[in-house]
Motif scaffolding. Structure first.
Motif: not given
Lengths: 495, 495
Positions: B202-215, B248-257
């Motif tokens: 099963q692919c369980v999709p989760y949406h990225l936030e386009e308005q927050r630079a695809w965070g 093309g998004a780049s995640l912040s250390p906080a997002d990674i945490k």
């Protein structure tokens, strides 16, 4: 499977991880691949110990006779191939063709070929078409046409990262669930049983005839087929390895016809693993494709619906470039819609290694008579061929002299697969260690001599028979003498 | 999928073959891979027509902006890499180091590196250890340690034929049947959905936030996770692509945490696809491994059981050698028994291409300051980096000027993924052709300009939104102007 494995943290057995041996894909657990199993891991440990100066072992070198890896055993690559590949990796060298020729002996045909290939692939660092670069598929088609006397279509060719990857692709498409079955020769190269296990499909074994030089017995196949079908297995394909691995057998045109007849009658896809097609000592190799086309000509209509996929590779033969991961399969008689699905499947992996594709081109289109690199190419090629034959015969002679060992005369491939009859005491000693007797024998052989071979159980064998597979790639005869000496001591100990 | 496919015989639709579209593996049929789908096939047909002198098309070149294939678009390989690889392919060249230096500019460090690698692999034509050559895994471990400030163990590293092959291996082990699920970002690189489809998981999709630079929105992930679990899916892993593809998004250390916290709480394996780790324009890349080790230091015990597999590749970055098929994954916190099963699985495929392994070594261990090849390496590397950034900004500027197009500022990777708002008439015209509106738009773009991009539907997107993915690899600005002109005509036509 024994792998030494440490991690920095989390070594506690109770660690509440997500993944553990009890919940991962059971098909992965099911799959077995003895060629790189416990014995090979132990042999590598011995090699490292020797390299580190360990003097406590009763041998001074490890002989990896477990795997067809010619260049590990000092087989030299063919000069023409490697010269062209060096230019493909660094096309800047092409700026100075004079220096290439005078200083490094690169002939004009080397330079020309590199330019031709680069004009098509642009760079070996770029993805190619997922089926493989068009110019290379054209060369493979030409090669097949010349080999068989029947046309081949580049659109029916799929280049792949060695034949293993092609087998994986084909079985993935053929097997539609746990009821799907594939006829596999026993003994076999364990890629087939492993891949079927991964796909949760049925391996339907058929035994080869050891007494008839490991030939194909079509009656044995029919029996296996009807038993499997009665048991509810949807048998869809038959694997034939010709020349044989691990058996070294080479099939006659009549044997090939029997398999094709069966496939036509029973609607089976034929998977012809023909990676050892140039490793034939006696007679001439006949491809399944050629035999099928002959039969289609001879009996119009009767064989039109036969589906055949045949595989070839840069890994074996006199090329022996298995680390470069190049190969192809040709589809014959496949439904175009099925072929389109195969294309989609391979496109998910993007493309086979482009330098390996280029090497495949060189293998199928080597220097021709009159071309500047021809003479050296021929000399190297024939030298390797003769060396392999000579070593096969030397090993065969040694086996014939050994008590309790019987071996079919070598016909091709890179292997001998002798039967061993072990004394009852040895069988008991193996049982006490909870091991199959052939595995026990091979482990003792490795421990005593450093020679690594693979027990017959890794390939499958008839009940109550024992074998091992050894390559005849290692240079020299010292390692053969080690086996002879070990065997006589082993037999003395347990008799 | 449209593939032109012909066979010599057996074209009758009624042919009673064994395999047909109705009985092959349904998972293969299920899998979708738009990056090499209909649009790419059509673009290739246009390319061939142009090459054959066809003057009837409204453009004179095809721009393959559908795939991150830098060297197809004339990115030059890095000299040091290719010089070493040429010596590995033809070690005979090492016999004349003086001529290599004076005539071809090979510095001493090129020669030394080739010798070091050959001493370990023996020949690039020999199979290596199935996890990859020991010396190369050691170099990768050193690289990770230097990048993260935390040790890495060569035994935890598995070299692979590009990251795609690594993802395939990992998902094969993780997914144990139709109830197993993996969280996948949407939009995503379609390798993930395709591989899950092949595994019938099963692919369980989760949406990225386009308005927050695809965070990454951890609440969106939690919602997807609990919905999937309520529906009976055994969610086992979460895929994170950082920097993002196609976003093309780049995640912040906080997002990674946040992701690691979730993984620790919910016992999810983290699959960190970090192949674009050097393609970061703003700020600094933080690896999941580094962040995990920091958290383990900061909160002893809390994160000890997190399982992480991170992937890297020679295909992207400033290296761009995707045709060479090299890459690796690192296991962190995995159960040793599970790791042993991964070893067995990769051993069935023997080994990744050895020359690609060597290129990986060069990538992670490039010339250092003071070494003879350093200056040229730096110049080439920085030139590529600056070129990519410049082209990303030029494309971004063009998109900002286009009516109905919105685009997040480029942060990394090789892609832009703009939103397009199309007039209702265009949506109707697409429906009349039985196509998604974004697919319709991209097809018209290709037909009018020769520029091949991939519709957002190939990666997944929120309902009622339309996007396309384009690389910014193609040189020059002419092709950007083609897009601008087409877009304005398209909007005028349907408004």
């Amino acid at each position: 499977m024994t792998v030494t494995y440490t991690t920095r943290r989390s070594l506690s057995a109770k660690a509440p991880r997500c993944l553990h041996i009890g919940n991962i894909n059971p098909q992965v657990k099911e799959a077995k691949y003895a060629v790189r199993g416990e014995l090979a891991v132990k042999a590598e440990e011995y090699r490292v110990r020797l390299a580190q100066g360990d003097k406590s072992l009763p041998f001074d070198s490890v002989i990896f006779a477990n795997i067809g890896n010619p260049q590990q055993l000092d087989q030299k690559p063919i000069t023409f191939f490697r010269q062209v590949l060096s230019l493909l990796e660094n096309p800047e060298l092409l700026q100075k063709p004079d220096a290439l020729r005078t200083t490094f002996g690169y002939q004009q045909d080397v330079v020309d070929r590199a330019k031709t290939l680069l004009a098509d692939v642009q760079s070996v660092g770029a993805y190619s078409h997922s089926q493989g670069a068009p110019i290379i598929r054209q060369s493979v088609a030409n090669f097949i046409e010349e080999r068989d006397g029947y046309a081949a279509n580049p659109q029916d060719l799929f280049l792949c990262a060695g034949a293993s990857s092609g087998v994986n692709t084909l079985l993935n498409v053929i097997c539609d669930g746990p009821d799907a079955g594939v006829l596999v020769p026993i003994p076999q190269y364990p890629l087939y049983t492993a891949t079927l296990a991964l796909l949760n499909a049925q391996c339907v074994p058929y035994h080869l005839e050891e007494q008839r030089a490991w030939g194909t017995d079509v009656n044995a196949i029919r029996t296996s087929l009807s038993q499997a079908r009665s048991a509810g297995t949807d048998v869809r394909a038959i694997v034939v390895i010709n020349p044989g691995n691990p058996t070294g057998a080479s099939l006659s045109p009549a044997d090939i016809k029997s398999v094709i007849d069966l496939a036509a009658e029973e609607k089976l896809v034929v998977l012809a693993d023909e990676v050892y097609q140039t490793n034939v000592f006696e007679g001439e190799f006949t491809s399944f494709k050629k035999r099928l086309r002959q039969l289609q000509d001879e009996f119009p209509g009767k064989y039109d619906d036969v589906e055949l996929a045949s595989l070839h590779s840069v890994s074996k033969g006199m090329v022996g470039e298995c680390g470069q991961r190049g190969g192809y399969f040709e589809l014959v008689g496949f439904d175009p819609e099925v072929a389109a699905q195969i294309y989609k499947l391979v496109s998910i992996g993007l493309c086979p290694p482009v330098i390996g594709q280029c090497l495949l081109e060189l293998m199928v289109n080597p220097p021709k008579e009159g071309e500047p690199s021809y003479e050296l190419y021929q000399k190297e090629y024939n030298g390797i061929r003769q060396g392999l034959h000579k070593r096969a015969l030397a090993l065969y002679d040694a086996f014939r002299q050994m008590e309790g060992v019987e071996c079919q005369e070598p016909q091709g491939a890179m292997y001998l697969f002798p039967t061993i009859t072990l004394p009852p005491k040895a069988v008991e000693a193996a049982k006490a260690e909870n091991r199959a007797a052939d595995e026990f024998y091979c482990l003792r052989l490795l421990d005593a001599t450093g020679v690594c071979v693979v027990p017959g159980s890794g390939f499958g064998q008839k009940e109550n028979t024992l074998h091992f597979r050894t390559t005849f790639l290692a240079p020299g005869t010292d390692w053969v003498e080690r086996i002879v000496k070990f065997h006589s001591e082993f037999m003395a100990k347990y008799n």
